[in-house]
Design a protein around this motif. Structure first.
Motif, PDB file in Angstrom:
ATOM      1  N   ALA A 239       4.320   7.348 -14.171  1.00  0.00           N
ATOM      2  CA  ALA A 239       3.500   6.647 -15.165  1.00  0.00           C
ATOM      3  C   ALA A 239       4.225   6.431 -16.490  1.00  0.00           C
ATOM      4  O   ALA A 239       3.640   5.879 -17.425  1.00  0.00           O
ATOM      5  N   THR A 240       5.468   6.848 -16.575  1.00  0.00           N
ATOM      6  CA  THR A 240       6.302   6.689 -17.783  1.00  0.00           C
ATOM      7  C   THR A 240       5.559   7.097 -19.061  1.00  0.00           C
ATOM      8  O   THR A 240       5.604   6.413 -20.069  1.00  0.00           O
ATOM      9  N   ASP A 241       4.859   8.215 -18.963  1.00  0.00           N
ATOM     10  CA  ASP A 241       4.172   8.818 -20.110  1.00  0.00           C
ATOM     11  C   ASP A 241       3.040   7.943 -20.663  1.00  0.00           C
ATOM     12  O   ASP A 241       2.736   7.981 -21.850  1.00  0.00           O
ATOM     13  N   GLN A 242       2.393   7.169 -19.769  1.00  0.00           N
ATOM     14  CA  GLN A 242       1.281   6.310 -20.170  1.00  0.00           C
ATOM     15  C   GLN A 242       0.047   6.649 -19.326  1.00  0.00           C
ATOM     16  O   GLN A 242       0.019   6.345 -18.129  1.00  0.00           O
ATOM     17  N   PRO A 243      -0.960   7.271 -19.907  1.00  0.00           N
ATOM     18  CA  PRO A 243      -2.152   7.649 -19.142  1.00  0.00           C
ATOM     19  C   PRO A 243      -2.822   6.472 -18.428  1.00  0.00           C
ATOM     20  O   PRO A 243      -3.289   6.614 -17.297  1.00  0.00           O
ATOM     21  N   THR A 244      -2.867   5.304 -19.066  1.00  0.00           N
ATOM     22  CA  THR A 244      -3.504   4.144 -18.419  1.00  0.00           C
ATOM     23  C   THR A 244      -2.726   3.719 -17.178  1.00  0.00           C
ATOM     24  O   THR A 244      -3.325   3.326 -16.176  1.00  0.00           O
ATOM     25  N   LYS A 245      -1.402   3.828 -17.248  1.00  0.00           N
ATOM     26  CA  LYS A 245      -0.592   3.491 -16.081  1.00  0.00           C
ATOM     27  C   LYS A 245      -0.779   4.529 -14.982  1.00  0.00           C
ATOM     28  O   LYS A 245      -0.768   4.201 -13.788  1.00  0.00           O
ATOM     29  N   GLU A 246      -0.972   5.775 -15.375  1.00  0.00           N
ATOM     30  CA  GLU A 246      -1.202   6.823 -14.375  1.00  0.00           C
ATOM     31  C   GLU A 246      -2.506   6.564 -13.624  1.00  0.00           C
ATOM     32  O   GLU A 246      -2.578   6.742 -12.407  1.00  0.00           O
ATOM     33  N   ILE A 247      -3.525   6.112 -14.335  1.00  0.00           N
ATOM     34  CA  ILE A 247      -4.786   5.746 -13.687  1.00  0.00           C
ATOM     35  C   ILE A 247      -4.557   4.606 -12.697  1.00  0.00           C
ATOM     36  O   ILE A 247      -5.029   4.647 -11.550  1.00  0.00           O
ATOM     37  N   GLN A 248      -3.816   3.598 -13.113  1.00  0.00           N
ATOM     38  CA  GLN A 248      -3.529   2.461 -12.232  1.00  0.00           C
ATOM     39  C   GLN A 248      -2.754   2.905 -11.001  1.00  0.00           C
ATOM     40  O   GLN A 248      -3.012   2.444  -9.886  1.00  0.00           O
ATOM     41  N   ASN A 249      -1.795   3.808 -11.191  1.00  0.00           N
ATOM     42  CA  ASN A 249      -1.009   4.309 -10.063  1.00  0.00           C
ATOM     43  C   ASN A 249      -1.887   5.030  -9.047  1.00  0.00           C
ATOM     44  O   ASN A 249      -1.742   4.849  -7.829  1.00  0.00           O
ATOM     45  N   LEU A 250      -2.790   5.867  -9.548  1.00  0.00           N
ATOM     46  CA  LEU A 250      -3.678   6.599  -8.647  1.00  0.00           C
ATOM     47  C   LEU A 250      -4.619   5.647  -7.908  1.00  0.00           C
ATOM     48  O   LEU A 250      -4.888   5.816  -6.714  1.00  0.00           O
ATOM     49  N   GLU A 251      -5.105   4.644  -8.612  1.00  0.00           N
ATOM     50  CA  GLU A 251      -5.970   3.654  -7.960  1.00  0.00           C
ATOM     51  C   GLU A 251      -5.210   2.905  -6.868  1.00  0.00           C
ATOM     52  O   GLU A 251      -5.750   2.605  -5.801  1.00  0.00           O
ATOM     53  N   ASP A 252      -3.940   2.620  -7.141  1.00  0.00           N
ATOM     54  CA  ASP A 252      -3.142   1.915  -6.146  1.00  0.00           C
ATOM     55  C   ASP A 252      -2.915   2.763  -4.901  1.00  0.00           C
ATOM     56  O   ASP A 252      -2.885   2.245  -3.775  1.00  0.00           O
ATOM     57  N   LEU A 253      -2.774   4.076  -5.094  1.00  0.00           N
ATOM     58  CA  LEU A 253      -2.623   4.952  -3.929  1.00  0.00           C
ATOM     59  C   LEU A 253      -3.881   4.932  -3.071  1.00  0.00           C
ATOM     60  O   LEU A 253      -3.806   5.045  -1.844  1.00  0.00           O
ATOM     61  N   ILE A 254      -5.044   4.773  -3.707  1.00  0.00           N
ATOM     62  CA  ILE A 254      -6.283   4.650  -2.944  1.00  0.00           C
ATOM     63  C   ILE A 254      -6.260   3.374  -2.115  1.00  0.00           C
ATOM     64  O   ILE A 254      -6.560   3.384  -0.916  1.00  0.00           O
ATOM     65  N   THR A 255      -5.896   2.291  -2.739  1.00  0.00           N
ATOM     66  CA  THR A 255      -5.907   1.007  -2.025  1.00  0.00           C
ATOM     67  C   THR A 255      -4.872   0.990  -0.902  1.00  0.00           C
ATOM     68  O   THR A 255      -5.047   0.278   0.096  1.00  0.00           O
ATOM     69  N   ARG A 256      -3.816   1.750  -1.057  1.00  0.00           N
ATOM     70  CA  ARG A 256      -2.802   1.839   0.002  1.00  0.00           C
ATOM     71  C   ARG A 256      -3.289   2.671   1.186  1.00  0.00           C
ATOM     72  O   ARG A 256      -2.682   2.656   2.253  1.00  0.00           O
ATOM     73  N   GLY A 257      -4.362   3.416   0.980  1.00  0.00           N
ATOM     74  CA  GLY A 257      -4.899   4.232   2.059  1.00  0.00           C
ATOM     75  C   GLY A 257      -4.027   5.404   2.436  1.00  0.00           C
ATOM     76  O   GLY A 257      -3.925   5.766   3.612  1.00  0.00           O
ATOM     77  N   VAL A 258      -3.395   6.026   1.426  1.00  0.00           N
ATOM     78  CA  VAL A 258      -2.554   7.189   1.731  1.00  0.00           C
ATOM     79  C   VAL A 258      -3.418   8.322   2.266  1.00  0.00           C
ATOM     80  O   VAL A 258      -4.624   8.363   2.042  1.00  0.00           O
ATOM     81  N   ASP A 259      -2.789   9.233   2.977  1.00  0.00           N
ATOM     82  CA  ASP A 259      -3.539  10.312   3.630  1.00  0.00           C
ATOM     83  C   ASP A 259      -3.774  11.514   2.732  1.00  0.00           C
ATOM     84  O   ASP A 259      -4.690  12.305   2.962  1.00  0.00           O
ATOM     85  N   ALA A 260      -2.943  11.677   1.729  1.00  0.00           N
ATOM     86  CA  ALA A 260      -3.109  12.765   0.751  1.00  0.00           C
ATOM     87  C   ALA A 260      -2.395  12.350  -0.523  1.00  0.00           C
ATOM     88  O   ALA A 260      -1.457  11.541  -0.483  1.00  0.00           O
ATOM     89  N   ILE A 261      -2.836  12.895  -1.658  1.00  0.00           N
ATOM     90  CA  ILE A 261      -2.225  12.568  -2.938  1.00  0.00           C
ATOM     91  C   ILE A 261      -1.822  13.849  -3.654  1.00  0.00           C
ATOM     92  O   ILE A 261      -2.648  14.747  -3.839  1.00  0.00           O
TER      93      ILE A 261
END
Length: 340
Positions: A83-105
């Protein structure tokens, strides 16, 4: 079971985040591509996401290496986000992992409060979370949290200072990131002890964000402001090394004691070997153990909700247990995660 979400068939990315994977699956029907040919451990081919707040510290680089190398061992796919030290980007990254359908985070965050919305979405999606080091905000659901007794270790550090200084001395304290819960606990536990000793005073309380160059700069200022400094309590090894450099350049290195936390990098271990860094407390990055915990969860086997590891004190007396001076390498320690 591995899942891949295909969009453009009636549901948007936000719809999936709102509905969660189970409901989205029902809505999309054949839009999920499912595979089930696993190998011996039952997790081969599955995908784990790894989200970190930033990756510019040696400790986090070691954490990431542990995740990626151990994932390969189990033939797991990885999706890694910084997230390069950006909380908003970290939120976006986590949301993207959901959309990717990963099995664990796997989550290593310094912004537990800020990422609450994304954690809630992960929980709604039913994706298991493995937490590395800093805890999530209260109310978050997770499968396993790997940590150390940071508060207890910091109190041990306080006792170490009282003993080494004989109950009297002027200390510079260098904080990491003020918003980090680990940073806060390191400060609190240490102060719980030293604040009870009248002869010990913190003459400068500085912030260097776990960064060596920032620590060098603020320590230069502390040296100019204080003619008598007996010790430097740094919240990680990199900052301790920056303070050591400043004291060396000022010709005052031999009059001070320096300590840090982590005990992982060659630079820090060599500084102990040279007698410049008096001590450090090992702080595991948990990358290896996080993947092993994820495998356990994906196999649907029982695992403790919180697993706490010790933080051993490293000094010149026991340095050989951690550092091979001849090879100039840190000794590789096996995973400390065991299951009955």
């Amino acid at each position: 079971m591995s899942r891949k979400i295909e969009f453009g068939k009636g549901l948007t990315r936000r719809d999936v985040l709102r509905l969660g994977i189970t409901s989205a699956a029902a809505a999309l029907g054949s839009s999920f591509i499912q595979t089930s040919a696993w190998g011996e451990t039952g997790v081969e081919g599955k995908t784990i996401g790894f989200s970190m707040s930033y990756s510019n510290l040696e400790w986090i680089k070691l954490q990431q290496a542990g995740v990626e190398e151990t994932a390969k061992k189990y033939n797991l796919k990885t999706v890694v986000y910084d997230a390069t030290d950006q909380p908003t980007k970290e939120i976006q990254n986590l949301e993207d992992l959901i959309t990717r359908g990963v099995d664990a985070i796997l989550i290593s965050t310094y912004y537990a409060d800020a990422i609450r919305p994304a954690i809630k979405e992960i929980n709604n999606a039913g994706i298991p979370i493995i937490v590395l080091s800093s805890p999530l905000a209260p109310g978050a659901d997770f499968a396993c949290h790997l940590a150390t007794d940071t508060l207890g270790t910091a109190r041990q550090a306080g006792e170490f200072y009282v003993k080494k200084l004989g109950g009297k001395g002027n200390i510079v304290e260098i904080d990491g990131k003020p918003g980090s819960l680990i940073n806060q606990q390191r400060g609190k536990g240490w102060h719980d002890v030293i604040d009870k000793v009248p002869g010990i005073k913190v003459v400068s309380h500085l912030v260097a964000n776990y960064d060596r160059q920032q620590a060098l700069k603020v320590m230069e200022d502390a040296l100019q402001a204080n003619s008598g400094i007996d010790a430097v309590f740094a919240h990680n090894d990199d900052m301790a090394l920056g303070a050591i450099q400043a004291a060396r350049e000022a010709g005052r290195l031999k009059s001070m004691m320096f300590t840090g936390f982590d005990g992982l990098t060659i630079d820090a271990l060599q500084a102990i070997d040279r007698g410049e860094l008096t001590a450090t407390w090992e702080y595991s990055p948990f990358g290896v153990e996080a993947v092993e915990a994820a495998v356990r969860v994906l196999q649907k086997k029982p695992i403790q909700k919180v697993i706490s590891f010790p933080s051993p004190l490293i000094t010149k007396d026991n340095l050989a247990d951690y550092y091979d001076a001849a090879a100039k390498k840190r000794r590789v320690l096996p995973s400390r995660l065991t299951f009955s």
